[in-house]
Design a protein around this motif. Sequence first.
Motif, mmCIF file in Angstrom:
data_model
loop_
_atom_site.group_PDB
_atom_site.id
_atom_site.type_symbol
_atom_site.label_atom_id
_atom_site.label_comp_id
_atom_site.label_asym_id
_atom_site.label_seq_id
_atom_site.Cartn_x
_atom_site.Cartn_y
_atom_site.Cartn_z
ATOM 1 N N ASN A 273 9.191 6.525 -4.539
ATOM 2 C CA ASN A 273 9.964 5.986 -5.657
ATOM 3 C C ASN A 273 9.172 6.254 -6.934
ATOM 4 O O ASN A 273 8.195 5.564 -7.227
ATOM 5 N N LYS B 234 9.902 5.685 -9.916
ATOM 6 C CA LYS B 234 10.047 4.648 -10.933
ATOM 7 C C LYS B 234 9.153 3.440 -10.641
ATOM 8 O O LYS B 234 9.032 2.540 -11.476
ATOM 9 N N ASN B 235 8.551 3.440 -9.469
ATOM 10 C CA ASN B 235 7.644 2.362 -9.094
ATOM 11 C C ASN B 235 6.221 2.756 -9.506
ATOM 12 O O ASN B 235 5.751 3.837 -9.147
ATOM 13 N N ALA C 147 7.782 1.239 -2.941
ATOM 14 C CA ALA C 147 7.125 2.356 -3.619
ATOM 15 C C ALA C 147 7.249 3.656 -2.839
ATOM 16 O O ALA C 147 7.280 4.741 -3.427
#
Length: 405
Positions: free
Chosen positions: A75, A77-78, A399
């Motif tokens: 991810n 964006k994590n 994540a």
Amino acid sequence: MNGLEGIRVVELTSYVAAPACPRILGEMGAEVIKIEPFTGDEQRTQGPGFGMKRNDNEDPAFDMSSLNKNWLSVNLKNPAGLTFVYKLVESADIVVTSFRDKALVKLGLDYETLSARFPHIVYGHMRGYGERGPEKDSKGFDATAYSARGGLITSFPQKGESPVNVPAAFGDFNASVALTAGVLAALVNKQRTGRGDKVVVNLYHMAVWAMQIAMVSRQAGAEYPRSRKEVPCPTNNCYKSRDDIWFLICNGNYNKYFDEMFIAFGLEHLVGNTDYNTLEVIGEHKRTGEVIAMLEAAFAKKTFAEWEAIFRKHEIPYQKCHTIDDVLADEEAYANDILRPLYYQEFGRRVIPTSPIRLASVGDPELITSKPIGYHTREYLLKYGYSEQDVAKLEAAGAVKCFRG
């Protein structure tokens, strides 16, 4: 070490044009780390649109651009996920992406950000359109940016016919070779200077590059699309034999080889005829159609096998116009490892093209099929210093995604 053994590539891509570049690098021996979202590369969904079957473990359509890779799901964006990606990039030589500029900047994965942190990185960016101009932020696909905007679908058909259906990803796979060449050039310079570089290829540019003769000759009056009955050079054209087999002859030096060719074609009465023996004369007096008609009539008198013997004897460049079935059965393709059989548990034997670039040190490359989403995530986390407890925490925090099949 052979080929690109020891070279590490981090891939942040989707669909075909960009992913096919790391596939080529992987066939040369590089270690390719493909990072997918939890839902996977959208190309995983495309097989049915090509008339092909797939399942969660085997996907022949996806393999075309994604053989020989390691499969991580992160991810981006994590913050913890992005930290892991930065660790991967730090140890890599090449990053290949097809994300658009706004997304790259937002994620901190744009060239400026990565090169500031990791000056050694070679950064390959596949785009639909250029970095400037009104389309710079637009989505770009093979069908739109390459085939449609680049003029292929209106130039390929016979004059007066509708636009053609170019095979899917035709431009993608060609563009991937250009990106491969660029990143390898930058890699050579990086090994000399220690500094990376940014390499950009876009689909629209690739199409216009491939259409150079059309682009330049059009300015001199050449027509596109055109009819095979009106082409400027009659001996660079398609014809049909008595047994209805289409073939192409390709001898653009009409003037030099006129006598030899026309004797071979059974049109010896034209030898020395100054009304027909140069392209300049037949072009100026609009006689190309007459010559084409005479060749059509001549070729209709013999079978393709008879013409093939004549073409070989006189070393006239020719080729039968193959269908896809012809190519799939072509001994030449298998003798040179152009086509390679792969075996799937559910789908059986399938044949796939190999990379067109071959290194003697590598030889015929091993082909390893794609894996499910997140197949190697845990393996790489452990390799980069994370503990099993860390892996569990990262999964729980959303994540990373690890394959649990």
